[in-house]
Each structure stands twice: as structure tokens, then as C-alpha cells.
Motif scaffolding. Structure first.
Motif, PDB file in Angstrom:
ATOM      1  N   PRO A 154       0.827  -1.216   0.000  1.00  0.00           N
ATOM      2  CA  PRO A 154       0.000   0.000   0.000  1.00  0.00           C
ATOM      3  C   PRO A 154       0.860   1.265   0.000  1.00  0.00           C
ATOM      4  CG  PRO A 154       0.255  -0.750   2.237  1.00  0.00           C
ATOM      5  CD  PRO A 154       1.015  -1.735   1.365  1.00  0.00           C
ATOM      6  N   HIS A 155       0.221   2.384  -0.252  1.00  0.00           N
ATOM      7  CA  HIS A 155       0.874   3.688  -0.063  1.00  0.00           C
ATOM      8  C   HIS A 155       0.788   3.977   1.437  1.00  0.00           C
ATOM      9  CE1 HIS A 155       1.107   8.168  -0.095  1.00  0.00           C
ATOM     10  NE2 HIS A 155       2.004   7.914  -1.019  1.00  0.00           N
ATOM     11  N   LEU A 156       1.882   3.759   2.149  1.00  0.00           N
ATOM     12  CA  LEU A 156       1.829   3.772   3.609  1.00  0.00           C
ATOM     13  C   LEU A 156       1.394   5.088   4.227  1.00  0.00           C
ATOM     14  CD1 LEU A 156       4.948   1.589   4.451  1.00  0.00           C
ATOM     15  CD2 LEU A 156       2.544   0.978   4.734  1.00  0.00           C
ATOM     16  N   PRO A 157       1.842   6.264   3.709  1.00  0.00           N
ATOM     17  CA  PRO A 157       1.400   7.509   4.348  1.00  0.00           C
ATOM     18  C   PRO A 157      -0.113   7.716   4.323  1.00  0.00           C
ATOM     19  CG  PRO A 157       3.350   7.912   3.027  1.00  0.00           C
ATOM     20  CD  PRO A 157       2.890   6.518   2.701  1.00  0.00           C
ATOM     21  N   GLY A 158      -0.833   6.949   3.531  1.00  0.00           N
ATOM     22  CA  GLY A 158      -2.293   7.037   3.524  1.00  0.00           C
ATOM     23  C   GLY A 158      -2.954   6.228   4.611  1.00  0.00           C
ATOM     24  N   LEU A 159      -2.139   5.493   5.397  1.00  0.00           N
ATOM     25  CA  LEU A 159      -2.683   4.651   6.456  1.00  0.00           C
ATOM     26  C   LEU A 159      -2.357   5.236   7.824  1.00  0.00           C
ATOM     27  CD1 LEU A 159      -1.582   1.112   5.188  1.00  0.00           C
ATOM     28  CD2 LEU A 159      -3.821   2.197   4.911  1.00  0.00           C
ATOM     29  N   PRO A 160      -3.206   4.985   8.833  1.00  0.00           N
ATOM     30  CA  PRO A 160      -2.845   5.367  10.202  1.00  0.00           C
ATOM     31  C   PRO A 160      -1.702   4.501  10.708  1.00  0.00           C
ATOM     32  CG  PRO A 160      -4.849   4.052  10.207  1.00  0.00           C
ATOM     33  CD  PRO A 160      -4.522   4.327   8.766  1.00  0.00           C
ATOM     34  N   TYR A 161      -1.151   4.896  11.849  1.00  0.00           N
ATOM     35  CA  TYR A 161      -0.026   4.157  12.413  1.00  0.00           C
ATOM     36  C   TYR A 161      -0.333   2.666  12.542  1.00  0.00           C
ATOM     37  CZ  TYR A 161       3.037   2.096  15.856  1.00  0.00           C
ATOM     38  OH  TYR A 161       3.882   1.240  16.506  1.00  0.00           O
ATOM     39  N   ALA A 162      -1.503   2.327  13.071  1.00  0.00           N
ATOM     40  CA  ALA A 162      -1.830   0.920  13.297  1.00  0.00           C
ATOM     41  C   ALA A 162      -1.820   0.128  11.989  1.00  0.00           C
ATOM     42  CB  ALA A 162      -3.188   0.787  13.985  1.00  0.00           C
ATOM     43  N   GLY A 163      -2.326   0.728  10.928  1.00  0.00           N
ATOM     44  CA  GLY A 163      -2.329   0.056   9.637  1.00  0.00           C
ATOM     45  C   GLY A 163      -0.926  -0.133   9.087  1.00  0.00           C
ATOM     46  N   GLN A 164      -0.090   0.881   9.255  1.00  0.00           N
ATOM     47  CA  GLN A 164       1.295   0.763   8.780  1.00  0.00           C
ATOM     48  C   GLN A 164       2.048  -0.305   9.576  1.00  0.00           C
ATOM     49  OE1 GLN A 164       3.518   4.194   7.589  1.00  0.00           O
ATOM     50  NE2 GLN A 164       1.789   5.577   7.886  1.00  0.00           N
TER      51      GLN A 164
END
Length: 275
Positions: A154-164
Motif C-alpha cells: 500500500p501507499h503507507l502515508p495514507g494509512l494510520p499508524y496501526a495500519g502501517q
């Protein structure tokens, strides 16, 4: 937010976070370091000139110099965070080959890595590798190293911390289950990251976030025709299928890449020896 394109001085952020530092999740596990696999046993038995010619190279690659006994101590942008590295500070005329994702599983590439003793770092994505981990296990057995490129790309900056954290730690666990090691290095998809990415990487036991300096499309090698490599450049390539390489195989495209590296007076070294 920070990304590959908004961090021009990234190469100055040299470093190495202890994988077991405070705040890291879980116990200390074996990590992916160069070992005594076939392709890494000593430097006294270099491939013959005939072997290089068989793989389409007019002459042997120059031997890589002896790596530093103690890579320079590196620090992240802030205490507790892994460094972000897009090149290795060295005067050696070496570059580092990194292959991402894991879509193509060309068995001849295994032969190429074994016969040329080619140092390769593999940043694998679970959803792209799919059921093909055995192929990358064969590559690892002949000297390639396994590193982390998330579960689902995924494009990580588009996710919250928990998702990353789930993406990074999840792939750490997958690779540990498959290969018995916990990778030290992590590459964010698309080279995009933010502060949450670095915090999550630290919490997952990552020692360094690896980007690249020689960004190019291996299908046409335009980067190498119009630009000059510098010592310590990290080269980005992908495990691409022939349909993505104008009908060429991964081994054919890697041969073209190696020729460009030779033409500029460089050879290939193992990234993990310098980090």
C-alpha cells in the motif's frame, strides 16, 4: 509527510537502529545477514570468464572490495527511529542491486545468481509473492538476502499508524515463518513514508529504511544511458514478468543492467555488508 521525492538529503541520514532496542515488538530473532550460503562462501573461487560470457557479459565483473569490518554507526532523524538510506557512503566503486515485489519467478535467475555469485537483496511483498515463496527460498540458498516490502504494497502515508504497523510487522512475521529470519531492512512501497512509517518500522525491529539512488525502469534502462552512477548507489529493480519487459526475461534484463554497470566502471557488492 515525507517521501522519496520530498527528502533530497536522505542519504545523509545514515544509521543503524539496534533491532532489539526499547519499544521494539517481540523478542530478538535471527536477522537476515550475509552467511555461508553457496554464493557468499569466500572470494577465492570467482566465476570464470566463460561463465560470464555464458550469461551475456563480455568480461567478468570486477571483484567487490573487502567490505568495511565495522560499517559506520548511523543514526536516524530522531532518537529511536531507523535511518533512511538511499546510498551507502563509500569511496569503493560499487553499487548495490535490490529487487522488489516478487511477481516473476524465473528459475534461470536462480542459476544466474548462483553461477555469477551475484549479490542481490530481495524486498518481498507477501500478496505479490503469493504461493511462490519456495522460489525465493532457492534464491536465498544461493546467496540472495530476504528483506521486507510489506504485506500488500500500500501507499503507507495514507494509512494510520496501526495500519502501517500491521503491514510492516505482518511481513516480518511472514518472512520469519517462511525463512526463520526477521529482516533488518525495509523498503516502503513507492519509496513513500512519513513519521508513522518510521515509528512502525522501529517497533517491528527494522534497522534501516532503504530507498534508492539509481531509480530506473529495468525494462529500458534509461537511467543508465543518461546518468552516471556514483559510489554506493542503491539500484532499484523489480522481479518483472516478460510481458512487462518487452518480451525479455528477467535474466536478459539483468544482463543488460550489469553491462551498464560495467561500462561505468563499477561492480556489484552486497548491500547487507555495508549496512
Amino acid at each position: 509527510m515525507r517521501s522519496r521525492w520530498c527528502a533530497p538529503a536522505v542519504g545523509l541520514l545514515a544509521s543503524a537502529l539496534l533491532a532489539s532496542g526499547a519499544g521494539c515488538a517481540g523478542p530478538v530473532d535471527p536477522v537476515e545477514r550475509p552467511g555461508t550460503t553457496e554464493a557468499h562462501k569466500g572470494h577465492g573461487h570467482a566465476p570464470s570468464a566463460a561463465t560470464y560470457r555464458r550469461w551475456g557479459l563480455p568480461s567478468p565483473l570486477a571483484p567487490a572490495p573487502k567490505p568495511p569490518e565495522r560499517p559506520a554507526v548511523r543514526t536516524g532523524a530522531r532518537p529511536g527511529l531507523p535511518p533512511v538510506v538511499d546510498r551507502i557512503p563509500t569511496r569503493d566503486k560499487v553499487v548495490f542491486l535490490t529487487f522488489d515485489d516478487g511477481a516473476e519467478k524465473d528459475p534461470r535467475f536462480v542459476d544466474m545468481v548462483r553461477e555469477l555469485r551475484l549479490p542481490v537483496s530481495m524486498f518481498l511483498t507477501d500478496s505479490i509473492v503469493g504461493p511462490g515463496y519456495a522460489h525465493f527460498g532457492r534464491l536465498r540458498a544461493v546467496g540472495a538476502t530476504v528483506q521486507n516490502h510489506t504485506l500488500d504494497h500500500p501507499h503507507l502515508p495514507g494509512l494510520p499508524y496501526a495500519g502501517q504497523r500491521a503491514e510492516i510487522c505482518g511481513q516480518q512475521e511472514k518472512l520469519k515463518q517462511r525463512f526463520g529470519i526477521r529482516p533488518r531492512l525495509f523498503r516502503p512501497p513507492y519509496g513513500a513514508y512519513d513519521d508513522d512509517t518510521l515509528r512502525a518500522a522501529a517497533d517491528c525491529g527494522v534497522a534501516a529504511v532503504v530507498l534508492w539512488r539509481a531509480s530506473m525502469d529495468i525494462s529500458d534502462l534509461r537511467y543508465f544511458e543518461g546518468n552516471h552512477l556514483r559510489p554506493g548507489d542503491i539500484v532499484l529493480a523489480h522481479f518483472r514478468r516478460p510481458s512487462e519487459l518487452n518480451g525479455a526475461s528477467l535474466t536478459e534484463m539483468t544482463t543488460r543492467l550489469l553491462r551498464r554497470i560495467q561500462e561505468q566502471g563499477f561492480t556489484v557488492a552486497r548491500l547487507e555488508d555495508y549496512l
